[in-house]
Design an enzyme around this catalytic site. Structure first.
Site, mmCIF file in Angstrom:
data_model
loop_
_atom_site.group_PDB
_atom_site.id
_atom_site.type_symbol
_atom_site.label_atom_id
_atom_site.label_comp_id
_atom_site.label_asym_id
_atom_site.label_seq_id
_atom_site.Cartn_x
_atom_site.Cartn_y
_atom_site.Cartn_z
ATOM 1 N N HIS A 68 50.893 33.453 38.892
ATOM 2 C CA HIS A 68 51.052 34.899 39.003
ATOM 3 C C HIS A 68 52.324 35.306 38.294
ATOM 4 C CE1 HIS A 68 51.819 38.832 40.949
ATOM 5 N NE2 HIS A 68 50.510 38.908 40.996
ATOM 6 N N ASP A 82 43.051 36.453 43.369
ATOM 7 C CA ASP A 82 41.798 36.358 42.622
ATOM 8 C C ASP A 82 41.119 35.007 42.804
ATOM 9 O OD1 ASP A 82 41.865 38.914 41.408
ATOM 10 O OD2 ASP A 82 43.362 38.205 39.992
#
Length: 456
Positions: free
Chosen positions: A334, A393
């Protein structure tokens, strides 16, 4: 020779030539970014974002500074100062759906009391009705293969249905925002039903929303032919909406909202721009890539419990020998979080419950193994400036598949949730009446003289 065949013969070579020219004149030596201290992606080498604004809406926290040293810590996410864990525990312990409560918090800066929440839920329920003929004229007459484009086109079309479309007063923007928050589930689901009917030749079934149902319940009710769903299914979808609703001002689509809003444009144009950002596979489209990657992993790994086999195959993915040859393990890593993404941590507990309910425990265990092994493989093969961990996700696509939601709706579900954060940030930009956002770009082109046409 037909006109089309003639055009095809001359167009293709010319396009190739023009493409080569466009690529050649667009290339910038990567070393120049270091030379001029340009923060590519507006991030420094450690992944920290360049400070571009202030916000009271969402806080993303992933490190502490101790004696001028950056120390990664487990990620934290706060909505209007409230820890996401506390928010989720609050409505889950009360056996309530939380998306509407979260929407109120992000939009209006405080948690609603019981009466305010009931009134707000009723308001959204009454707003869940698209303008007359909108479904027929805007959605059904021009079905699209991509539901994000359906959303963007529909949002821009709403401008024509709004007599106060260009009114950027806070009161009017709040009205526009709440209506879009209510409209988005309908547009996404109806857009998919139109696509499924016209492209896949399946029966066209359109269910009207029910005002007494939550947003998550209405999505499942409208999407499924029999309108049936379990409490656990609705709870997981509601949780997904809560966890995706806001993520600070610096994520690409929210920053887009700030940038476009700062120009003074209308609400529909600003939200359409944010949708264009979210569509990208590096942003909202990542969960589709995760599911597709796992389909590939399941086909190529014989023993889902063998860490060595998983490690070896992830190495192939990272070295561009397997899956889509991108060199990316989707769902891992991320821009901000390094030790952990709090959304993924919260989600995983509930994902496991749904996997057991659906008889997919082995697949959940495979996800868990990849989550554990992937950071080791990345550390082994790549020079790392910060740690990596699973992001939200990583599990969201798996949840949507277990819920029987088609892949075409994965990213639109993100938009159905994030429209709340976008709306809050748009209002914040308007209220603070800042300057138009215009960062600097340094030109590195060499000066050249204009040459007359006949001399070129």
């Amino acid at each position: 020779m037909s006109k089309k065949k003639f055009l095809d013969q001359i167009e293709s070579p010319r396009l190739n030539e023009l493409s080569d020219l466009a690529e050649k004149c667009s290339y910038i030596n990567p070393e120049l970014y270091t030379k001029y201290e340009v923060k590519r992606g507006l991030r420094d080498i450690n992944g920290r974002g360049v400070m571009a604004g202030l916000t009271e809406i969402g806080e993303v926290h992933s490190y502490i500074i101790d004696e001028n040293e950056t120390i990664p810590v487990p990620g934290r996410l706060r909505y209007r100062g409230i820890d996401i864990n506390d928010l989720v525990n609050g409505f889950v312990s009360d056996n309530r759906y939380g998306f509407e409560e979260t929407t109120y918090l992000l939009m209006f800066g405080k948690l609603p009391n019981r009466n305010e929440l009931i009134e707000f839920q009723q308001m959204l329920g009454t707003f869940r009705e698209l303008p007359g003929s909108f479904v027929r004229d805007i959605i059904m007459k021009a079905p699209s293969k991509n539901m994000m484009n359906v959303l963007a086109r529909s949002v821009l079309s709403m401008y024509s249905y709004d007599e106060k479309a260009d009114d950027n007063s806070v009161q009017n923007v709040v009205r526009q925002s709440l209506r879009m928050i209510a409209y988005f589930p309908l547009i996404a689901v109806y857009g998919y039903q139109a696509y499924d009917h016209y492209y896949n030749k399946n029966s066209l079934i359109i269910h009207s929303p029910k005002p007494e149902l939550s947003t998550a319940e209405n999505i499942l009710h409208m999407l499924r032919p029999d309108s049936k769903y379990t409490e656990l299914e609705a709870t997981l979808l509601d949780l997904a909406l809560v966890l995706h609703a806001e993520h600070g001002g610096g994520n690409n689509s929210t920053f887009t909202t700030h940038v476009v809003t700062s120009s003074g444009t209308d609400t529909y144009s600003a939200i359409a721009a944010a949708l264009g950002s979210l569509k990208g596979f590096r942003h909202g489209g990542a969960n589709i890539k995760v599911v597709q990657m796992f389909d590939d992993i399941k086909e190529n790994i014989k023993d889902w419990k063998d860490e060595d086999e998983i490690f070896a195959y992830l190495e192939k993915i990272l070295t561009k020998q397997a899956f889509d040859k991108s060199g990316l393990v989707y769902g891992i890593g991320h821009a901000v979080y390094s030790v952990s993404d709090p959304r993924a941590v919260i989600f995983k507990e509930y994902v496991e419950k749904l996997a057991k309910d659906k008889g997919l425990e082995d697949e959940f265990l495979l996800y868990s193994k990849v989550e554990e092994v992937a950071p080791q493989v990345i550390a082994h093969l790549r020079k790392m400036y910060k740690g990596v961990s699973a992001n939200v996700d990583f599990y969201s696509g798996f949840v949507y598949r277990m819920l029987g939601i088609p892949e075409e709706l994965y990213t639109p579900l993100f938009a159905i949730s994030r429209i709340v954060g976008w709306s809050a940030h748009r209002i914040e930009e308007i209220v603070n009446n800042g300057k138009i956002i215009r960062p600097a770009y340094k030109s590195i082109s060499k000066k050249q003289e204009y040459e007359e046409l006949d001399n070129r």
